[in-house]
Motif scaffolding. Structure first.
Motif, short mmCIF file in Angstrom:
data_model
loop_
_atom_site.label_atom_id
_atom_site.label_comp_id
_atom_site.label_asym_id
_atom_site.label_seq_id
_atom_site.Cartn_x
_atom_site.Cartn_y
_atom_site.Cartn_z
N MET A 147 -9.53 -38.46 37.15
CA MET A 147 -9.86 -37.06 37.03
C MET A 147 -10.03 -36.48 38.43
O MET A 147 -10.73 -37.02 39.26
CB MET A 147 -11.15 -36.91 36.22
CG MET A 147 -11.57 -35.49 36.01
SD MET A 147 -13.12 -35.25 35.12
CE MET A 147 -12.86 -36.22 33.66
N ASN B 143 -12.22 -26.63 30.27
CA ASN B 143 -11.04 -27.18 29.63
C ASN B 143 -11.43 -28.34 28.73
O ASN B 143 -12.37 -29.08 29.02
CB ASN B 143 -10.07 -27.65 30.72
CG ASN B 143 -8.74 -28.08 30.15
OD1 ASN B 143 -8.65 -29.07 29.44
ND2 ASN B 143 -7.70 -27.34 30.48
N VAL B 144 -10.71 -28.53 27.63
CA VAL B 144 -11.05 -29.58 26.67
C VAL B 144 -10.89 -30.99 27.23
O VAL B 144 -11.37 -31.95 26.65
CB VAL B 144 -10.24 -29.45 25.36
CG1 VAL B 144 -10.61 -28.18 24.63
CG2 VAL B 144 -8.75 -29.50 25.64
N SER B 145 -10.23 -31.13 28.37
CA SER B 145 -10.05 -32.45 28.97
C SER B 145 -10.87 -32.60 30.25
O SER B 145 -10.62 -33.50 31.05
CB SER B 145 -8.57 -32.71 29.27
OG SER B 145 -8.10 -31.75 30.21
N SER B 146 -11.86 -31.74 30.46
CA SER B 146 -12.63 -31.75 31.70
C SER B 146 -14.13 -31.73 31.41
O SER B 146 -14.56 -31.45 30.30
CB SER B 146 -12.29 -30.52 32.54
OG SER B 146 -10.93 -30.46 32.83
N SER C 196 -19.33 -28.89 20.91
CA SER C 196 -19.35 -30.09 20.05
C SER C 196 -20.29 -29.88 18.87
O SER C 196 -20.14 -30.52 17.84
CB SER C 196 -19.77 -31.32 20.85
OG SER C 196 -21.12 -31.20 21.30
N GLU D 176 -19.99 -30.11 29.12
CA GLU D 176 -19.02 -31.05 28.56
C GLU D 176 -17.69 -30.35 28.33
O GLU D 176 -17.59 -29.14 28.39
CB GLU D 176 -19.54 -31.59 27.22
CG GLU D 176 -20.82 -32.36 27.31
CD GLU D 176 -21.33 -32.76 25.94
OE1 GLU D 176 -21.01 -32.08 24.95
OE2 GLU D 176 -22.08 -33.74 25.88
N ALA D 177 -16.69 -31.15 28.01
CA ALA D 177 -15.35 -30.64 27.72
C ALA D 177 -15.44 -29.57 26.63
O ALA D 177 -16.08 -29.76 25.61
CB ALA D 177 -14.45 -31.77 27.29
N GLY D 178 -14.80 -28.43 26.88
CA GLY D 178 -14.74 -27.35 25.90
C GLY D 178 -15.94 -26.43 25.85
O GLY D 178 -15.90 -25.43 25.14
#
Length: 87
Positions: A1, A24-27, A55, A83-85
């Motif tokens: 990452m 971002n959903v991957s970050s 979440s 967290e992601a998202g």
């Protein structure tokens, strides 16, 4: 990452809920500081800031303070881990 840095300024007017950052959903993100400034010459303003934990689809208020006229404050003096998202 990879590590990415972002510096962003917004001029918000009014009381409408405004999204200023979405992760971002991957970050993941660590917010080092988020400042709010009151440019009014004479009146304090009530500022509140929330984050949405996607979440659990829950909003959490992390800042609420009267900001004096012609002053600024850091809304995240201890940092904010997202967290992601998260929004």
């Amino acid at each position: 990452m990879t590590i990415q840095y972002k510096n962003q300024a917004f001029s918000l007017v009014g009381t409408v809920l405004t999204t200023v950052l979405t992760i971002n959903v991957s970050s993941v993100a660590i917010v080092k500081s988020a400042y709010v400034t009151n440019n009014d010459a004479s009146s304090a303003i009530l500022v509140n800031a929330d984050m949405r934990d996607t979440s659990g689809t829950t909003d959490y208020e992390f800042f609420r303070e009267d900001v004096a006229a012609k002053s600024q404050t850091n809304m995240t003096p201890e940092g904010l881990n997202l967290e992601a998202g998260d929004v």
